[in-house]
Each structure stands twice: as C-alpha cells, then as structure tokens.
Design an enzyme around this catalytic site. Structure first.
Site, PDB file in Angstrom:
ATOM      1  NE  ARG A 231      41.689  39.087  44.042  1.00  0.00           N
ATOM      2  CZ  ARG A 231      40.994  38.221  43.298  1.00  0.00           C
ATOM      3  NH1 ARG A 231      40.204  37.352  43.881  1.00  0.00           N
ATOM      4  NH2 ARG A 231      41.114  38.205  41.981  1.00  0.00           N
ATOM      5  CD  GLU A 260      44.458  34.105  48.736  1.00  0.00           C
ATOM      6  OE1 GLU A 260      44.705  33.733  47.572  1.00  0.00           O
ATOM      7  OE2 GLU A 260      43.365  34.576  49.070  1.00  0.00           O
ATOM      8  CG  HIS A 278      41.598  32.400  46.167  1.00  0.00           C
ATOM      9  ND1 HIS A 278      42.358  33.541  46.106  1.00  0.00           N
ATOM     10  CD2 HIS A 278      40.567  32.617  45.303  1.00  0.00           C
ATOM     11  CE1 HIS A 278      41.832  34.395  45.250  1.00  0.00           C
ATOM     12  NE2 HIS A 278      40.731  33.849  44.747  1.00  0.00           N
TER      13      HIS A 278
HETATM   14  P1  NAP Z   1      31.558  43.257  39.634  1.00  0.00           P
HETATM   15  O1  NAP Z   1      30.376  42.759  38.877  1.00  0.00           O
HETATM   16  O2  NAP Z   1      32.444  44.274  39.012  1.00  0.00           O
HETATM   17  O3  NAP Z   1      31.035  43.760  41.046  1.00  0.00           O
HETATM   18  C1  NAP Z   1      31.814  44.435  41.951  1.00  0.00           C
HETATM   19  C2  NAP Z   1      30.893  45.301  42.805  1.00  0.00           C
HETATM   20  O4  NAP Z   1      31.675  45.893  43.833  1.00  0.00           O
HETATM   21  C3  NAP Z   1      30.219  46.419  42.021  1.00  0.00           C
HETATM   22  O5  NAP Z   1      28.850  46.417  42.310  1.00  0.00           O
HETATM   23  C4  NAP Z   1      30.885  47.677  42.540  1.00  0.00           C
HETATM   24  O6  NAP Z   1      29.925  48.728  42.560  1.00  0.00           O
HETATM   25  C5  NAP Z   1      31.307  47.268  43.941  1.00  0.00           C
HETATM   26  N1  NAP Z   1      32.448  48.054  44.419  1.00  0.00           N
HETATM   27  C6  NAP Z   1      33.570  48.362  43.752  1.00  0.00           C
HETATM   28  N2  NAP Z   1      34.367  49.130  44.511  1.00  0.00           N
HETATM   29  C7  NAP Z   1      33.707  49.311  45.672  1.00  0.00           C
HETATM   30  C8  NAP Z   1      33.991  50.032  46.854  1.00  0.00           C
HETATM   31  N3  NAP Z   1      35.128  50.737  46.981  1.00  0.00           N
HETATM   32  N4  NAP Z   1      33.082  50.018  47.858  1.00  0.00           N
HETATM   33  C9  NAP Z   1      31.945  49.328  47.726  1.00  0.00           C
HETATM   34  N5  NAP Z   1      31.611  48.615  46.633  1.00  0.00           N
HETATM   35  C10 NAP Z   1      32.484  48.612  45.616  1.00  0.00           C
HETATM   36  O7  NAP Z   1      32.540  42.041  39.992  1.00  0.00           O
HETATM   37  P2  NAP Z   1      32.126  40.535  40.299  1.00  0.00           P
HETATM   38  O8  NAP Z   1      32.147  39.755  39.047  1.00  0.00           O
HETATM   39  O9  NAP Z   1      30.903  40.518  41.149  1.00  0.00           O
HETATM   40  O10 NAP Z   1      33.413  40.092  41.170  1.00  0.00           O
HETATM   41  C11 NAP Z   1      33.664  40.704  42.416  1.00  0.00           C
HETATM   42  C12 NAP Z   1      34.983  40.254  42.978  1.00  0.00           C
HETATM   43  O11 NAP Z   1      34.902  38.925  43.474  1.00  0.00           O
HETATM   44  C13 NAP Z   1      36.170  40.167  42.009  1.00  0.00           C
HETATM   45  O12 NAP Z   1      36.718  41.430  41.703  1.00  0.00           O
HETATM   46  C14 NAP Z   1      37.129  39.269  42.742  1.00  0.00           C
HETATM   47  O13 NAP Z   1      38.008  40.007  43.567  1.00  0.00           O
HETATM   48  C15 NAP Z   1      36.224  38.421  43.628  1.00  0.00           C
HETATM   49  N6  NAP Z   1      36.258  37.010  43.194  1.00  0.00           N
HETATM   50  C16 NAP Z   1      36.703  36.061  44.073  1.00  0.00           C
HETATM   51  C17 NAP Z   1      36.747  34.739  43.688  1.00  0.00           C
HETATM   52  C18 NAP Z   1      37.207  33.666  44.619  1.00  0.00           C
HETATM   53  O14 NAP Z   1      37.717  32.649  44.164  1.00  0.00           O
HETATM   54  N7  NAP Z   1      37.040  33.814  45.926  1.00  0.00           N
HETATM   55  C19 NAP Z   1      36.360  34.373  42.393  1.00  0.00           C
HETATM   56  C20 NAP Z   1      35.906  35.359  41.536  1.00  0.00           C
HETATM   57  C21 NAP Z   1      35.848  36.674  41.942  1.00  0.00           C
HETATM   58  P3  NAP Z   1      30.341  50.265  42.531  1.00  0.00           P
HETATM   59  O15 NAP Z   1      31.437  50.369  41.517  1.00  0.00           O
HETATM   60  O16 NAP Z   1      29.103  50.970  42.174  1.00  0.00           O
HETATM   61  O17 NAP Z   1      30.791  50.576  43.908  1.00  0.00           O
END
Ligand code: NAP
Length: 314
Positions: A231, A260, A278
């Site tokens: 994000r 955005e 995005h």
């Molecule tokens: P996920 O499986 O929940 O993974 C998120 C990771 O981030 C977890 O390992 C979490 O580990 C870590 N995290 C959370 N807070 C943190 C912090 N303060 N510092 C460091 N690490 C942190 O989610 P995902 O499915 O991989 O998706 C991740 C993100 O990608 C989404 O939330 C979304 O914002 C983004 N996304 C973007 C697009 C796009 O179109 N560009 C599409 C889909 C998703 P810990 O909790 O242990 O820290």
C-alpha cells in the site's frame, strides 16, 4: 425478503447476476444523492460490500444499526475501521490466497522491469534512440539479495519466485516464523542497509503507516532498488520521491501510491522508476475468483454457515 447490501463498489457481471438473484444491492458509489440513498436504506442494510482500500469508517457504519458483515473485495482491509467492527461484533471477510500468485508475479515483473530497465528500454527503441548507440547497462538480479518487508502469503510467493531468479532472500516482520529458513532481520533499517532490493509486501493501515520512513530509505545503498506492491501508505512518499530524484537509491517499481490515482509528478520524469496503476490482482481469472469469494462469504453468512475467509481480529 432479500437481505439488503450497501455496495461501495460493484463486482464483475457474473457475480453481479448472482447478487441480484439473492440480494438487494444498493450502489452507494453510483448514487446521484448518496445522502438520500443512505437515509432510505440505512435501517434495513445488514451487509456492506467494499474494497480494502475504500473507506468504510465508523461514521458510515454508525448509521447502519443492523449491520452484521463487511465483505471486502481484496485481501487488505486497511480501509475498514476494524476496531469499530470488533467492538460492535460486526464480522469482516476478505479474499486472501486467490490473488497471491498474481501479486507475486507483478512484484517480480516490477523487480525485473526496474533492475533490467525494460520500460526505459522500450521507450528508447520507440523513440528511435537505438540508432545512436546502445542503452546504458542495467543491473543483474542473480546473486543479489532481496529484503522482504512482510513475509506473509504474498511475501513468501515473491521469495520463491526471486529465488528462482538466483536472488537470496532475507526478511523483516514483527514475529519470527519457525518454518522459514530465510534470515530474519528484527530491525527494518538494518535490513534496508544490507539488501540490493527492498520489497514492500506487508499490509497497509495504521500499524504500518510510514514504516518505510526517511531513516529506512536513508539506510539503503545508492545502488539498491525499492519495489512496493503493498500500500502507498507504508512508505513516506515525499521522502521516497526525494531519494529517487536525488539518486540516493537506484530506482523503484511502484504499484501502489499514497493518494491513488494521483501519482507524485516528479516520478513521471524519472527513467529509473516503473509505475503501474494498482494492478497486483488485476487479471480476469483472479478478479473472478475474488468476486466469487465475496459472494460465497455473503452466501455463507446469510445461510448461517461460518464465513469462508473471515478476518481474524487481533
Ligand atoms: P498476510 O499473509 O497477512 O501477510 C502480511 C505479512 O506482513 C505478515 O507476514 C505479517 O507478519 C507482516 N506484517 C504485518 N504488519 C507488519 C509490520 N508492522 N511490520 C512488518 N511486517 C508486518 O497478507 P498477504 O496476503 O501476504 O497480503 C499482504 C498485503 O498485500 C495486503 O494486506 C495488501 O495490502 C497488499 N496487496 C496488494 C495488492 C496489489 O494490488 N498491489 C493486491 C493484494 C494485496 P507479522 O504479523 O508477523 O508481522
């Protein structure tokens, strides 16, 4: 009586047809007079359909006394006031997993495009500049280290792809993961200083706002790259633009931005930057799967079954 849904966005035609069959949807985003629509339906609405990055705040939800579910199109739920939902016992669903491969593919696409300067090379050929000599050399991926901020579902999918390109993986996250062999840096700034590419893959929202701050950017080596598919809010955008304009980092591949669809103007002039609007999950197959999961969650909720992909509140 069909359950009534306040829709902050639409779905694809296939899932819109399913919704129309079983629900009464009210498209707030298309309403000529939003206030009038809210006044009319607020007392009957039991669900909101939204996207993670759209605003679904306490002010809106306060007006919906019968609200039971916020169904999000997307894995990120940063636009939803989760504390409010938790306090009021409102369930939240999202669409994890089905988009992981696409977002990881785009992350690698941005990595390769930025390090190998593919977009600049395309512009170079189209402008006829090849006639005057070769494009300046770019940077090899193999042998370099990628530091992943947020080693979740998408972060791990990126790591596997980057390894296939010969890169080494290190990562930073809040908690250790016992089933992961890659080295974890407990300190983000330290990792930023050690890697050739910083990959931002954590969630957005208040907890990560400005996490990649001036100090983290300042720690990066001048030859290192930045890719953000998470994000825009996670990076201090003005500080990032400064670092890129001044050449204190080598380049960036950016799919997400702080405001955005507005992109900071100086980025448009930089050959070292690759910009996408995005589109991490924006393939026909994945958007179809995401929309279906939204509908399946709604169906489960109204049939009294557990949600397929509930948001687990902290
Ligand atoms: P996920 O499986 O929940 O993974 C998120 C990771 O981030 C977890 O390992 C979490 O580990 C870590 N995290 C959370 N807070 C943190 C912090 N303060 N510092 C460091 N690490 C942190 O989610 P995902 O499915 O991989 O998706 C991740 C993100 O990608 C989404 O939330 C979304 O914002 C983004 N996304 C973007 C697009 C796009 O179109 N560009 C599409 C889909 C998703 P810990 O909790 O242990 O820290």
């Amino acid at each position: 009586m069909k359950p009534e849904i306040l829709m902050l966005r639409g779905l694809l035609p296939r899932q819109t047809a399913q919704l129309d069959e079983r629900y009464a949807g009210h498209r707030l985003d298309l309403a000529e007079d939003r206030e009038a629509m809210l006044r009319e339906v607020a007392g009957r609405v039991t669900s909101i359909l939204t996207s993670g990055e759209l605003t679904c705040d306490a002010a809106l939800m306060d007006r919906l006394p019968k609200l039971e579910l916020v169904a999000c199109f997307g894995v990120g739920v940063d636009g939803v006031d989760l504390d409010y939902c938790k306090a009021r016992g409102i369930a939240v669903s999202n669409t994890p997993d089905v988009l992981t491969d696409d977002v990881a593919d785009l992350a690698m696409g941005l990595t390769i495009a930025t390090m190998r300067r593919i977009v600049a090379a395309d512009r170079f050929v189209r402008a006829g500049a090849w006639q005057n000599g070769p494009l300046p050399l770019s940077t090899r991926l193999a042998g370099k280290t990628m530091g992943i901020l947020g080693l979740g579902r998408i972060g791990k999918a990126i790591a596997r792809r980057a390894e296939a390109h010969g890169m080494s993986i290190v990562w930073h996250g809040r908690s250790a993961q016992s089933d992961v062999a890659w080295h974890r840096y407990p300190d983000l700034e330290e990792m930023a200083g050690a890697v050739d590419l910083l990959m931002v893959a954590c969630p957005g929202g208040p907890a990560t706002r400005g996490l990649v701050n001036r100090a983290v950017l300042g720690a990066m080596k001048p030859k290192s790259f930045l890719v953000n598919i998470s994000r825009g809010s996670v990076i201090d955008e003005p500080a990032m633009v400064e670092a890129l304009v001044e050449g204190r980092i080598a380049g960036a591949g950016l799919d997400v931005f702080a405001d955005e669809p507005n992109v900071p103007a100086p980025l448009n002039d930089l050959e070292t930057v690759v910009l996408t609007p995005h589109i991490g999950s924006a393939t026909e197959e994945t958007r179809d799967a995401m929309a279906q999961l939204v509908v399946d969650n709604l169906d489960a909720h109204y049939a009294g079954r557990p949600l397929l992909t509930p948001w687990r509140f902290a």
